[in-house]
Design an enzyme around this catalytic site. Structure first.
Site, PDB file in Angstrom:
ATOM      1  N   SER A   9       0.860  -1.174   0.000  1.00  0.00           N
ATOM      2  CA  SER A   9       0.000   0.000   0.000  1.00  0.00           C
ATOM      3  C   SER A   9       0.896   1.223   0.000  1.00  0.00           C
ATOM      4  O   SER A   9       2.091   1.126   0.271  1.00  0.00           O
ATOM      5  CB  SER A   9      -0.860   0.016   1.255  1.00  0.00           C
ATOM      6  OG  SER A   9      -0.034   0.297   2.369  1.00  0.00           O
ATOM      7  N   LYS A  10       0.307   2.356  -0.281  1.00  0.00           N
ATOM      8  CA  LYS A  10       1.076   3.603  -0.282  1.00  0.00           C
ATOM      9  C   LYS A  10       1.713   3.817   1.085  1.00  0.00           C
ATOM     10  O   LYS A  10       2.829   4.290   1.201  1.00  0.00           O
ATOM     11  CB  LYS A  10       0.143   4.781  -0.601  1.00  0.00           C
ATOM     12  CG  LYS A  10      -0.115   4.943  -2.078  1.00  0.00           C
ATOM     13  CD  LYS A  10       0.239   6.368  -2.533  1.00  0.00           C
ATOM     14  CE  LYS A  10       0.541   6.443  -4.010  1.00  0.00           C
ATOM     15  NZ  LYS A  10      -0.631   6.225  -4.840  1.00  0.00           N
ATOM     16  N   ARG A  11       0.967   3.449   2.124  1.00  0.00           N
ATOM     17  CA  ARG A  11       1.456   3.730   3.469  1.00  0.00           C
ATOM     18  C   ARG A  11       2.722   2.957   3.831  1.00  0.00           C
ATOM     19  O   ARG A  11       3.526   3.415   4.621  1.00  0.00           O
ATOM     20  CB  ARG A  11       0.351   3.450   4.487  1.00  0.00           C
ATOM     21  CG  ARG A  11      -0.330   4.735   4.898  1.00  0.00           C
ATOM     22  CD  ARG A  11      -1.410   4.544   5.914  1.00  0.00           C
ATOM     23  NE  ARG A  11      -1.073   3.661   7.004  1.00  0.00           N
ATOM     24  CZ  ARG A  11      -1.961   2.854   7.586  1.00  0.00           C
ATOM     25  NH1 ARG A  11      -3.184   2.815   7.146  1.00  0.00           N
ATOM     26  NH2 ARG A  11      -1.616   2.107   8.594  1.00  0.00           N
TER      27      ARG A  11
END
Ligand code: GLU
Length: 479
Positions: free
Chosen positions: A244-246
């Site tokens: 994920s981006k996170r």
């Protein structure tokens, strides 16, 4: 399962084949690194091939970003960059041969017809593949594609990490290998190039594993010997799920660079995404990786992307840096934060400030916030910061007065952190609680809740500024 053995008899030639359709990501950089290390290990040749046949999505600026990123990481190649867009006539020759041999054909079916065939198969409980059965010579809109007549067979290959793998190609359908004679697609151009460039080993991410049987069948049909394959494990987020981006794993190398990660740290980190040296060492330079790398230690299971580990590695490399070198690479961040002007300040002025934070710096972009107070004439902070253990304003003023009186007696020439400590520590000890004067001093000088120690800061600020800041702090507290 038994891992397959590396064939050494051939000259070792590997390639990385990025598509210039976006920035250089962690996954592509890892593919580059493993190819690079493999080539180094076996005295082979590492080739950079730019897979830019997709005219709409490929952009010269992405190619440049990828090349700059690889250079920055220190991953140099021996041949290339070779652009597929400059080799169209080569692919054309093989396309024509496939068509002439009836191993490929033009297909003019419309998307609706293709979908209808897939649905019809599904309704009969069959896999939704497509094989063109019409005899159309063209389509109204003039569009068509070239499809490979997929042989129906079992395909086996020996993956160097994953062992024996088999696929049933009757589930593939007739894949499109080119939009037309001038526009080949990935699977086809890749097979032609791997052959033409005499690639001995294809090392790439596991996301490509389902392309491998298709490429093997294409190669076989064209009379090429396939290279050996090695698929690197997927990179997973901390929760073992898709990235994920996170998690940070989808961040481009350029972004990491901008945030102040060092190339050594990224290389080290990327190497550990699916590989380890076989002992508990975690910090390895590129030169060490070149020595230590072995295919046997590549894991099959997904590689977990741990952003904290990257910070930890980066901090470690920062600590090991020569102070002047570190200061030089910190300076652009100070310029960007408008704390200094380009060319306006000597490295030797900044390095004592950087030195105070070298131990705790995790990435270079943190530096402006840590040392900004050195560059300001007056500090803007809430007066509560000056209070040690809830001391009232008047109590803090007493401490600041004591500091001002004591420090003003120290000669400028003696203004060192050792001297300051020698003078102030007995006073602090006498008060029974050192914080009573050390805290207000540190807070007055930095304006921050947390910072380097008061003597170190005072030494860098110099006598005049130190006394001035004590005075300014007193003013804050005086009604
Ligand atoms: N152009 C492909 C990519 O960027 C290359 C895959 C391969 O190595 O074959 O993913």
């Amino acid at each position: 399962m038994q891992k397959s053995e590396i064939k050494y008899q051939k000259e070792i030639r590997v390639r990385m084949a990025p598509s210039p359709t976006g920035p250089l990501h962690i996954g592509t950089a890892r593919t580059a690194l493993f190819n690079y290390l493999f080539a180094k290990k076996f005295n082979g040749t590492f080739i950079l091939r730019i897979e830019d046949t997709d005219k709409e999505r490929s952009k010269p600026e992405w190619e440049k970003a990828i090349i700059d990123g690889l250079h920055w990481l220190g991953l140099d190649w021996d041949e290339g960059p070779i652009r597929q867009s400059e080799r169209i006539s080569i692919y054309q020759k093989y396309l024509e041969k496939l068509i002439a041999d009836k191993n490929a054909y033009w297909c003019f079916c419309t998307p609706e017809e293709i979908e209808a065939q897939k649905q019809e198969r599904l309704s009969r409980g069959k896999p939704p593949i497509f094989e063109c059965q019409c005899e159309k010579k063209q389509r109204k809109d003039g569009k068509g594609t070239i499809r490979f007549k997929m042989p129906k067979t079992k395909v086996f290959f020996d993956d160097l990490v994953r062992g024996k793998i088999s696929y049933d190609s009757s589930l593939f359908g007739d894949m499109i290998i080119a939009k037309n004679l001038e526009e080949p697609l990935y699977n086809f151009a890749c097979v032609v190039d791997d052959f033409e460039m005499k690639i001995s080993h294809v090392i790439r991410g596991e996301d490509h594993i389902s392309n491998t049987p298709k490429q093997i069948l294409l190669a076989k049909t064209l009379g090429f010997e396939s290279p050996q394959f090695l698929h690197l494990p997927l990179i997973l987020g901390q929760n073992k799920a898709k990235l994920s981006k996170r998690s940070g794993a989808t961040t481009s190398i350029e972004d990491y660079k901008r945030q102040g990660y060092l190339p050594q740290a990224l290389i080290n980190f990327i190497a550990l995404l699916g590989w380890n040296p076989g002992d508990n060492r975690e910090v390895l330079s590129l030169a060490e990786l070149e020595k230590e790398f072995s295919v046997e230690k590549i894991q099959k299971s997904g590689a977990i992307f741990n952003a904290q580990k990257l910070d930890w590695l980066n901090g470690g490399f920062i600590r090991k840096m020569n102070l002047n070198e570190l200061t030089k690479i910190c300076i652009p961040y100070l310029i960007e934060a408008n704390l200094i002007q380009s060319g306006g300040v000597e490295v030797s002025t900044i390095s004592p400030m950087v030195a105070l934070y070298q131990e705790r710096l995790k990435k270079l972009s943190e530096i402006p916030e840590l040392i900004d107070f050195f560059f300001k004439n007056s500090l803007d902070f809430p007066k509560e910061i000056l209070s040690w253990k809830g001391a009232g304003d008047s109590e803090v003023i007493v401490s600041l007065d004591k500091l001002a009186n004591t420090l003003s007696n120290i000669e400028k020439a003696d203004w060192t952190k050792e001297k300051l400590s020698e003078v102030l520590m007995p006073i602090a000890n006498e008060l029974g609680d050192r914080g009573k004067i050390l805290w207000p001093l540190r807070a007055a000088l930095s304006g921050k809740q947390a910072s380097a120690g008061p003597f170190e800061i005072a030494e860098v600020l110099g006598k005049e500024k130190t006394l001035q800041r004590i005075e300014q702090a007193k003013e804050k507290l005086t009604p």
